[in-house]
Scaffold this active site. Structure first.
Site, PDB file in Angstrom:
ATOM      1  N   PRO A  54       2.110 -14.224   1.231  1.00 33.10           N
ATOM      2  CA  PRO A  54       0.932 -13.776   1.959  1.00 33.10           C
ATOM      3  C   PRO A  54       0.266 -12.613   1.216  1.00 33.10           C
ATOM      4  O   PRO A  54       0.907 -11.921   0.420  1.00 33.10           O
ATOM      5  CB  PRO A  54       1.506 -13.328   3.308  1.00 33.10           C
ATOM      6  CG  PRO A  54       2.919 -12.969   3.018  1.00 33.10           C
ATOM      7  CD  PRO A  54       3.370 -13.905   1.933  1.00 33.10           C
ATOM      8  N   ASP A  55      -0.999 -12.397   1.547  1.00 33.90           N
ATOM      9  CA  ASP A  55      -1.817 -11.393   0.853  1.00 33.90           C
ATOM     10  C   ASP A  55      -1.653 -10.053   1.560  1.00 33.90           C
ATOM     11  O   ASP A  55      -2.553  -9.604   2.275  1.00 33.90           O
ATOM     12  CB  ASP A  55      -3.274 -11.899   0.890  1.00 33.90           C
ATOM     13  CG  ASP A  55      -4.251 -10.980   0.194  1.00 33.90           C
ATOM     14  OD1 ASP A  55      -3.793 -10.127  -0.596  1.00 33.90           O
ATOM     15  OD2 ASP A  55      -5.458 -11.123   0.445  1.00 33.90           O
TER      16      ASP A  55
END
Ligand code: SPV
Ligand code: MG
Length: 554
Positions: A54-55
């Protein structure tokens, strides 16, 4: 001109500019090839594609800058790198600027999320913003750290994303502009462009505005342009398109378990070759590697070998045994001895029996009604770079091939001058011979041969009158990279002209290799003759076969 200067020039022009998100070098190349002017090295897509993460600031600055470097190195476009929150405070921002400038990127974006940040798109995430002072300090630090005066620092505010309201977004945009930011990115996750358009209507600062309309995709380029936006980032659509393509192909492959089924949904290998620069690599090889190593041999072995029946009843000619090894094995051995390991064989008659490993095969299934040229062009895609053309029914000394490989001509053929001395023996045998007339033949009976490349072909074929002939073509020719191209172009041109009669053949389909050699000569392209004196034998008749047994050592 630096990439940063390139970006500045682009941004100075009137109108809206589009940047497209890349996640690796190849996606960046595709963005460039599609005609976009700027690449965005997106934290969202880089985290997803490079680490399947995930970012949320899980990738370090050094991991991110490495990807940005790969992206930048692969393209001529300027790259704007998404540097999240600068990977820490103003101290971290300074190193971030240094490293990204060293990587060649033209600009960076730094957002006012605290560390670790959460991707602006994720729904329901807890959001905290850095103070205006904290983020302004990072912008000032970034501007002081940059070496290239054109390097672009974009300050991004997440005020609208975090729900802090329009007034806060405007206040922050002004503060970051005052801190020296070159552009302001105002991010929004509203379902329409209304929020961003309101911001534009109320923005009275001088710094140009950047938007990322991922969550309000209905807005048009023209609407954003009319509102005065300077840069629009289409941040993740290339990755999402790639994922959909991969999923479709994988689902199909899982179902069919057959590679041919996915062919319509994937690009040809050549497409990948083009983007990674295989042609450039080949040109480097051709220029700097030892010459023989990069010659590809194409052996034409499709014919049914009727003149050798019944020996060829159960096998093609190239599989005839001569003292324990087939003709083809003996050819391969000589090729390898001369450094040629890239070998292509065109099969036809009893093709399933020709199955030696380490060779690439092409088939001319119409071998009964077509000629040598059709067989050669069954392997057209291999007619690229330096190519050795070889009949499958000749045996030759390595010295013959080595002499040919020394030729610098674009098209060179091997001519046996001993033919002139042996004319009286060979002519009554009444088998067709590929005879040649050349421009500068050595005097008959004299065994000193002219030096290379100063004797050129005038006429070649089986209908050359023996009294005019000055030698015999042995069935071996060498094409330079340019020569291969010329051969393909000439063939293409003959096809376009209708594929009718060609010199000694009634149709292009039935043409012999000598017909296209003659055509090259007719069109004014020099075909160089490399002279040899024996050193080879052809196996076309039973007598030839007997002689091969007598002459070949075990
Ligand atoms: C990115 O592409 O990583 C961005 C834009 O920062 S967004 O994902 O919309 O936050
Ligand atoms: Mg990002």
């Amino acid at each position: 001109m630096t990439k940063a200067a390139q970006l500045r020039a682009l941004l100075h022009r009137p109108g809206l500019v589009a940047a497209v998100g890349a996640h690796d070098a190849l996606s960046a190349k595709l963005i460039e090839a599609a005609g976009f002017p700027v690449v965005w090295a997106s934290s969202f897509t880089v985290s997803a594609a490079q680490r399947a993460m995930p970012d949320v600031n899980l990738l370090t600055m050094t991991e991110n800058v490495e990807v940005a470097r790969h992206i930048n190195d692969a393209i001529t476009l300027p790259v704007i790198a998404d540097c999240d929150n600068g990977y820490g405070n103003a101290v971290n921002v300074i190193r971030t600027v240094e490293e990204y400038e060293k990587a060649g990127v033209a600009g960076i974006s730094i957002e006012d999320n605290v560390f670790p940040k959460t991707c602006s798109l994720y729904p329901g995430a807890r959001r905290e913003l850095a103070s205006v002072e904290e983020h302004s300090g990072k912008i000032r630090a970034a501007k002081r750290a940059q070496r290239d005066p054109d390097f672009v620092v974009i300050a991004r505010t997440e005020a609208l994303i975090a729900g802090w309201g329009m007034a806060e977004a405007l206040k922050r945009a002004h503060a970051y502009a005052d801190a020296g930011a070159d552009m302001i990115l105002v991010h929004s996750k509203a379902p329409t462009a209304a929020e961003v358009l309101e911001f534009m209507a109320r923005w009275d600062g001088s710094k140009p505005i950047v938007v990322v309309p991922t969550l309000y995709p209905s807005v048009s380029f023209e609407e954003l342009e009319a509102a005065g936006v300077k840069l629009v980032i289409w941040a993740n659509q290339a990755l999402r398109g790639a994922v959909k393509g991969m999923q479709q192909t994988l689902a199909l492959l899982q179902r069919t378990k057959h590679l041919e089924s996915v062919a319509p949904t994937i690009v040809a290998l050549e497409e990948i070759y083009r983007h990674v620069g295989v042609a450039e690599f080949r040109a480097i090889e051709a220029e700097f590697l030892p010459r023989a190593a990069n010659v590809r041999a194409i052996i034409i072995a499709a014919g049914s070998g009727k003149s050798l029946l019944p020996l060829t009843e159960d096998r093609p000619k190239c599989l005839l045994d001569i003292k324990g090894r087939t003709l083809l094995e003996r050819q391969l051995e000589t090729l390898r001895e001369c450094g040629l390991h890239d070998v292509v064989v065109v099969r036809g008659y009893q093709k399933a029996k020709v199955a030696l490993s380490g060779i690439r095969y092409y088939d001319n299934d119409r071998y009964e009604e077509t000629g040598e040229l059709a067989s050669l062009f069954a392997a057209e895609q291999e007619l690229d770079g330096r190519v050795l053309f070889l009949y499958s029914d000749i045996l030759f000394d390595p010295a013959v091939l080595r002499k040919l490989l020394r030729s610098r001509a674009d098209v060179a053929i091997v001519v046996d001058r001993a033919w002139m001395d042996q004319r009286d023996r060979l002519l009554p045998l009444a088998k067709p011979l590929d005879l040649v007339v050349t421009s500068n033949p050595p005097p008959p009976g004299l065994r000193s041969l002219p030096s290379e490349d100063d004797d050129t072909l005038v006429r070649v074929g089986q209908r050359v009158p023996p009294e005019e002939a000055t030698g015999e073509f042995i069935g071996m020719a060498l094409f330079s990279e340019r020569g291969s191209r010329l051969l393909r172009e000439t063939h293409e041109q003959l096809l376009r002209a209708g594929g009718g009669a060609l010199h000694e053949s009634e149709t292009l389909d039935r043409a012999a290799f000598t017909d296209i050699l003659q055509e090259l000569v007719t069109q004014g392209h020099p075909v160089s003759c490399v002279n040899v004196y024996k050193g080879w034998l052809e196996i076309d008749t039973f007598e030839d076969y007997q002689r091969a047994w007598a002459e070949i050592r075990k």
